[in-house]
Every structure is written in C-alpha cells, then in structure tokens.
Enzyme design. Sequence first.
Site, PDB file in Angstrom:
ATOM      1  CG  ASP A   1      65.036 111.324  83.929  1.00  0.00           C
ATOM      2  OD1 ASP A   1      65.246 110.554  82.841  1.00  0.00           O
ATOM      3  OD2 ASP A   1      64.926 112.466  83.586  1.00  0.00           O
TER       4      ASP A   1
ATOM      5  CG  ASN B   1      57.660 107.551  79.038  1.00  0.00           C
ATOM      6  OD1 ASN B   1      57.661 107.224  80.358  1.00  0.00           O
ATOM      7  ND2 ASN B   1      58.488 108.374  78.816  1.00  0.00           N
TER       8      ASN B   1
HETATM    9  C1  FPP Z   1      63.471 107.115  82.784  1.00  0.00           C
HETATM   10  O1  FPP Z   1      64.755 106.711  82.616  1.00  0.00           O
HETATM   11  C2  FPP Z   1      62.542 105.935  83.159  1.00  0.00           C
HETATM   12  C3  FPP Z   1      61.393 105.647  82.512  1.00  0.00           C
HETATM   13  C4  FPP Z   1      60.782 106.357  81.438  1.00  0.00           C
HETATM   14  C5  FPP Z   1      60.880 104.329  82.758  1.00  0.00           C
HETATM   15  C6  FPP Z   1      60.832 104.015  84.463  1.00  0.00           C
HETATM   16  C7  FPP Z   1      60.929 102.695  84.334  1.00  0.00           C
HETATM   17  C8  FPP Z   1      61.447 102.175  85.425  1.00  0.00           C
HETATM   18  C9  FPP Z   1      62.120 102.506  86.544  1.00  0.00           C
HETATM   19  C10 FPP Z   1      61.575 100.492  85.507  1.00  0.00           C
HETATM   20  C11 FPP Z   1      60.359  99.788  86.062  1.00  0.00           C
HETATM   21  C12 FPP Z   1      59.600 100.529  87.149  1.00  0.00           C
HETATM   22  C13 FPP Z   1      58.983  99.842  87.840  1.00  0.00           C
HETATM   23  C14 FPP Z   1      57.935 100.419  88.696  1.00  0.00           C
HETATM   24  C15 FPP Z   1      58.873  98.272  88.024  1.00  0.00           C
HETATM   25  P1  FPP Z   1      65.087 107.324  80.955  1.00  0.00           P
HETATM   26  O2  FPP Z   1      64.937 106.052  80.012  1.00  0.00           O
HETATM   27  O3  FPP Z   1      64.130 108.298  80.672  1.00  0.00           O
HETATM   28  O4  FPP Z   1      66.453 107.654  81.103  1.00  0.00           O
HETATM   29  P2  FPP Z   1      67.406 108.740  80.163  1.00  0.00           P
HETATM   30  O5  FPP Z   1      66.771 109.913  80.425  1.00  0.00           O
HETATM   31  O6  FPP Z   1      68.772 108.662  80.753  1.00  0.00           O
HETATM   32  O7  FPP Z   1      67.288 108.382  78.729  1.00  0.00           O
END
Ligand code: FPP
Length: 227
Positions: free
Chosen positions: A14, A62
């Site tokens: 996250d 998501n």
């Molecule tokens: C959370 O950060 C992240 C996600 C929903 C996506 C996870 C994806 C990755 C880490 C990139 C790709 C992964 C792989 C396995 C190649 P957020 O967007 O919720 O952050 P925020 O809470 O700060 O908005």
Amino acid sequence: MEKIIPRHVGFIMDGNGRWAKKRGMPRNFGHKKGADNVEKVVSHCFEKGVECISLYAFSTENWGRPEEEVSKIMELFYDFLLKYTKTLTDNGIRLKISGDKTKLSKKLIDLAESREELTKNYKKVLNLAINYGSRQELTSAVNTLIASGKTSVTEEDVKSALYTFDLPDIDLVIRTSGESRLSNFFLWQSAYAELYFTPVLWPDLSSSDIDEAFSWYESRNRRFGKL
Ligand code: FPP
C-alpha cells in the site's frame, strides 16, 4: 539461538499513490516504482529463508479505480511476469496466481498460466493475488463444495477449495503505508498470522525494513515459546 523466520509472508503493498503524490507525480508513477520494488522485496525474503510470499497486487475492489489506472497496473503485471521469468527459473521459484482470472485480459492470463506451468515443480512460491478478495474466495469455495454434492463441510474441505489449497498458512502479514486493516486479504489463511504495520510506503520498503519486521516476528514467537 537459531533465527525464527516466517515460512509464509503476506504483503499488503500500500502507498504507491501517496508516494507519487509526495513527489508531485501521477499515481501511475508510484505504481511503476512499486512494481520495481517487488523484485527487491521478494529476493530479500527468499534470501532470508522464507518459503512462500503472497503479494496483494490487485483486489476485487480495485476495479473501482479510474480505467487508466487499472490498465496501467495490468500492464505492470504483464511486464513484471515477462521480465521476472528468468529469476523464477534461475532461483527455483514457483509462480502462483490467486484470484478470479476470468476478468483479466487473455494476454495476461496466457502469460501468467504459462509461467505457472513452467515453474510448477519448484519449492519456493511467489503467490500473486490478482483480482483477489477473501470473501469472493470463500464464497466461491462454498459454492464449489455445494456443487460437489456436500451438505456439510469440514475445515479441510474449505481449505481444499481455496486458491491457496497447496500453500501453508500465512505466518506474518506486513502492510505498508500506515493503514492497519486486512482489507479482504487472505482472511482464512491469516487466521493465526502476526500482523505488522509500518508507516513506510510500499515503493520505499527496504531490506532493513523487512529485517525489522522479521525481528519483531521473532520476538513475538520467542514470547509464545515461553508460555
Ligand atoms: C496500493 O497503492 C497498490 C495497489 C493497489 C497496486 C499494487 C501494485 C503494485 C505494487 C505494482 C505492481 C505489482 C506487481 C506484482 C508487479 P495505492 O494505490 O492504494 O496507494 P495509496 O493508498 O497511497 O493511494
């Protein structure tokens, strides 16, 4: 004394969006940095002796994000799987995808399934949760069991119908970015897991942050050992 290393670690990755915002950059820039950090985190855990790693890459919730962000994340998964294939085979890591694949693009499903097939005999496991949600998983497991004719089920029956039927339970969940929730992440599998929350944002999570989490895990386990 021998170190106690968690056998199965789950990561709730996250904070990519906030990481980018802090730098005045678009959210997708944060996801790219987050994807870049996956490889480092995974190799550090395996080097420390972890056997299985589960990553919460994309939840069933998501899909509610803007289309442009969703398609960028899907692209990052594709690029990651392509680039990471050599690391999987060189290091004996089995790729496993947990989640409902039917909503993913054919291109991504084909690549993911070919990598699952290619690495299926390896011992270490990288379990990527894509379009995953625990409630969806448990509901689908119950439906599978009903369809098989069962009118009453055991815990073993439920476990056998989960995506993770062939993985050990999660010992340690690490969630980045200061949120202290499980957010529908492997609820059954984490029933007895230690839960570790760090304010560090996912793209910044370093080897020493992971070592700190492992030391904390070890101290928790030592205490229980004395009871
Ligand atoms: C959370 O950060 C992240 C996600 C929903 C996506 C996870 C994806 C990755 C880490 C990139 C790709 C992964 C792989 C396995 C190649 P957020 O967007 O919720 O952050 P925020 O809470 O700060 O908005």
